[in-house]
Write a protein that holds these residues in place. Sequence first.
Motif, PDB file in Angstrom:
ATOM      1  N   TRP A  17       0.860  -1.181   0.000  1.00 56.59           N
ATOM      2  CA  TRP A  17       0.000   0.000   0.000  1.00 56.59           C
ATOM      3  C   TRP A  17       0.896   1.230   0.000  1.00 56.59           C
ATOM      4  O   TRP A  17       1.859   1.311   0.770  1.00 56.59           O
ATOM      5  CB  TRP A  17      -0.910  -0.028   1.241  1.00 56.59           C
ATOM      6  N   CYS A  18       0.556   2.207  -0.877  1.00 55.61           N
ATOM      7  CA  CYS A  18       1.429   3.374  -1.063  1.00 55.61           C
ATOM      8  C   CYS A  18       1.375   4.346   0.104  1.00 55.61           C
ATOM      9  O   CYS A  18       2.194   5.249   0.206  1.00 55.61           O
ATOM     10  CB  CYS A  18       1.040   4.096  -2.352  1.00 55.61           C
ATOM     11  N   GLY A  19       0.396   4.189   0.976  1.00 61.17           N
ATOM     12  CA  GLY A  19       0.297   5.082   2.132  1.00 61.17           C
ATOM     13  C   GLY A  19      -0.694   6.214   1.911  1.00 61.17           C
ATOM     14  O   GLY A  19      -0.930   7.017   2.822  1.00 61.17           O
ATOM     15  N   ASP A  77      -6.273   8.334  -0.078  1.00 59.46           N
ATOM     16  CA  ASP A  77      -7.172   8.201  -1.234  1.00 59.46           C
ATOM     17  C   ASP A  77      -7.372   6.734  -1.597  1.00 59.46           C
ATOM     18  O   ASP A  77      -8.498   6.280  -1.811  1.00 59.46           O
ATOM     19  CB  ASP A  77      -6.578   8.929  -2.454  1.00 59.46           C
ATOM     20  N   CYS A  78      -6.264   6.007  -1.680  1.00 59.63           N
ATOM     21  CA  CYS A  78      -6.342   4.589  -2.042  1.00 59.63           C
ATOM     22  C   CYS A  78      -7.142   3.832  -0.983  1.00 59.63           C
ATOM     23  O   CYS A  78      -7.981   2.991  -1.305  1.00 59.63           O
ATOM     24  CB  CYS A  78      -4.951   3.993  -2.182  1.00 59.63           C
ATOM     25  N   GLU A  79      -6.872   4.170   0.272  1.00 60.27           N
ATOM     26  CA  GLU A  79      -7.555   3.512   1.389  1.00 60.27           C
ATOM     27  C   GLU A  79      -9.071   3.740   1.292  1.00 60.27           C
ATOM     28  O   GLU A  79      -9.868   2.808   1.447  1.00 60.27           O
ATOM     29  CB  GLU A  79      -6.996   4.101   2.688  1.00 60.27           C
ATOM     30  N   ARG A 114       4.316  -2.612  -5.405  1.00 64.53           N
ATOM     31  CA  ARG A 114       3.465  -1.577  -5.980  1.00 64.53           C
ATOM     32  C   ARG A 114       2.123  -1.616  -5.273  1.00 64.53           C
ATOM     33  O   ARG A 114       1.603  -2.685  -4.973  1.00 64.53           O
ATOM     34  CB  ARG A 114       3.308  -1.798  -7.488  1.00 64.53           C
ATOM     35  N   CYS A 115       1.564  -0.425  -5.014  1.00 63.50           N
ATOM     36  CA  CYS A 115       0.296  -0.307  -4.293  1.00 63.50           C
ATOM     37  C   CYS A 115      -0.777  -1.150  -4.979  1.00 63.50           C
ATOM     38  O   CYS A 115      -0.942  -1.079  -6.196  1.00 63.50           O
ATOM     39  CB  CYS A 115      -0.133   1.153  -4.220  1.00 63.50           C
ATOM     40  N   ILE A 116      -1.476  -1.932  -4.193  1.00 63.76           N
ATOM     41  CA  ILE A 116      -2.493  -2.847  -4.720  1.00 63.76           C
ATOM     42  C   ILE A 116      -3.609  -2.069  -5.423  1.00 63.76           C
ATOM     43  O   ILE A 116      -4.248  -2.586  -6.329  1.00 63.76           O
ATOM     44  CB  ILE A 116      -3.075  -3.751  -3.600  1.00 63.76           C
ATOM     45  N   TYR A 117      -3.786  -0.783  -5.063  1.00 64.99           N
ATOM     46  CA  TYR A 117      -4.865  -0.013  -5.685  1.00 64.99           C
ATOM     47  C   TYR A 117      -4.377   0.837  -6.853  1.00 64.99           C
ATOM     48  O   TYR A 117      -4.885   0.700  -7.949  1.00 64.99           O
ATOM     49  CB  TYR A 117      -5.576   0.870  -4.650  1.00 64.99           C
ATOM     50  N   CYS A 118      -3.358   1.698  -6.600  1.00 62.61           N
ATOM     51  CA  CYS A 118      -2.962   2.667  -7.624  1.00 62.61           C
ATOM     52  C   CYS A 118      -1.741   2.250  -8.435  1.00 62.61           C
ATOM     53  O   CYS A 118      -1.445   2.859  -9.463  1.00 62.61           O
ATOM     54  CB  CYS A 118      -2.735   4.041  -7.002  1.00 62.61           C
ATOM     55  N   GLY A 119      -1.013   1.228  -7.946  1.00 64.25           N
ATOM     56  CA  GLY A 119       0.153   0.764  -8.703  1.00 64.25           C
ATOM     57  C   GLY A 119       1.404   1.589  -8.494  1.00 64.25           C
ATOM     58  O   GLY A 119       2.457   1.289  -9.057  1.00 64.25           O
TER      59      GLY A 119
HETATM   60 ZN   LIG Z   1      -1.982   3.688  -3.708  1.00 65.33          ZN
END
Ligand SMILES: [Zn+2]
Length: 477
Positions: free
Chosen positions: A428-430, A433-435, A459-464
Amino acid sequence: MSDEKLPTRAENYSEWYNQVVLRAEMADYAPVRGCMIIRPYGWALWENIQQALDKRFKQTGHVNAAFPLFIPMSFMEREAHHVVGFSPELAVVTHGGGELLEEPLAVRPTSETIIGYSFAKWIKSYRDLPLLVNQWANVVRWEMRTRLFLRTLEFYWQEGHTAHATAEEAEFETRQMLEVYTRFAYDEAAVPVLPGLKTPAETFAGADHTYSIEAMMGDTKALQSGTSHNLGQNFARAFDIQYLDVNNTLQYCWTTSWGLSTRFIGAIIMTHGDDNGLMLPPRLAPIQIVIVPIARNDEERSRVMEVVDQLKKRLVDFRIKVDDRTELTPGFKYHDWEMRGVPLRIEIGPRDVDQGVVTVARRDIPGKVGKITLAMDGLEETLKLLLEEVQKAMLARATAFRDANIHEPKDYAAFREVVENGWAFSWWCGSSDCEVHIKEETKATARNIPLDQPEGHGRCIYCGQPASQRAYFAKAY
Ligand SMILES: [Zn+2]
């Protein structure tokens, strides 16, 4: 006990939970919506939880005290984030003694403010630090959707509050108490929790950061089961908690708070319970061994009860109960104690008496497979070992279940599937927004970010985008 069959967990997990709580006589509904009456059996479990934790708190240098239930409204407003976080849940007293109060009083939702006020009076110099206090208390939060033990308007807990001279000491304390909760959960409750850091969105109102222990319930949903907050200097500044350092310079303290509540009873029920009801870990079970005498007539009864009375005297080191109700069949009693989750059941009939043996049934292994015949000689030692074996087996089973339901999905499509019936452990990129997007699209929330992180980056599971940390995601209670 109701004669109607308990719904299985597969049929209706939520109804299974409610019925187990009610039928095992852990708790009952109260006349006020969302409140709970904790019955003696549930309270006995809470007392054992209290004792196990209290011992650990004292071993780490904390002392107990008691602070008032009522908090001046103005106190709640002093720490900006705290008031925003707790206002919607506050119960407020406006009248007392038949008159309108000059200042309304908040019924404590937590005690950082009133304890901060006290700490400011008590702490003068660095010699007064660290100050390490805990209180066992009830608190009130006006919740809209409530469940017995899991979320109730009023609940019982402990809240630790500490003040320190340095940021490092406060962080050490915050992590130490997270570790205390983790050890308690594993060693006493056989609940294999996962400790970690909460995301900013899930951080306690007024804290710099929050750690939690997260447990996986029998339906694979997560339950936050205890939290430890590093409050930085936020409450110290709001309440003027200051000390004179060695150079006689006035400094703000660094404070922490940490809590574990009757919610943990819900964690125990949903971690271990099966389709026959509760299953309690031996170290916390209010009754560790139930003895069921079996007799068809008065002659047999007097022979059997003689041995039962001797046993009672021998087993003083255990929490035991003799079920000598004469109006009920042994079969009914077996079901009854299975529902209440008693770890071991001893059956004694006339034939056992003649042979100098007892039959012992394990709650964690249902049916004939879990039954063994034990010699009366040396029974104390055998039972002690057997209880330890049950405790270990329960932790092993819960851990295996947890690990079988934590996945590492390769992409977001797989992630969505995984969190339908399990947890995802994902990069997770932290970004909040993704959360937020993940929560909206899947109902899964970031549970926590474990302190022991795997090597490398992903890479973030949502945004990459590149990510340096992994977090647990799951639907939660
Ligand atoms: Zn992300």
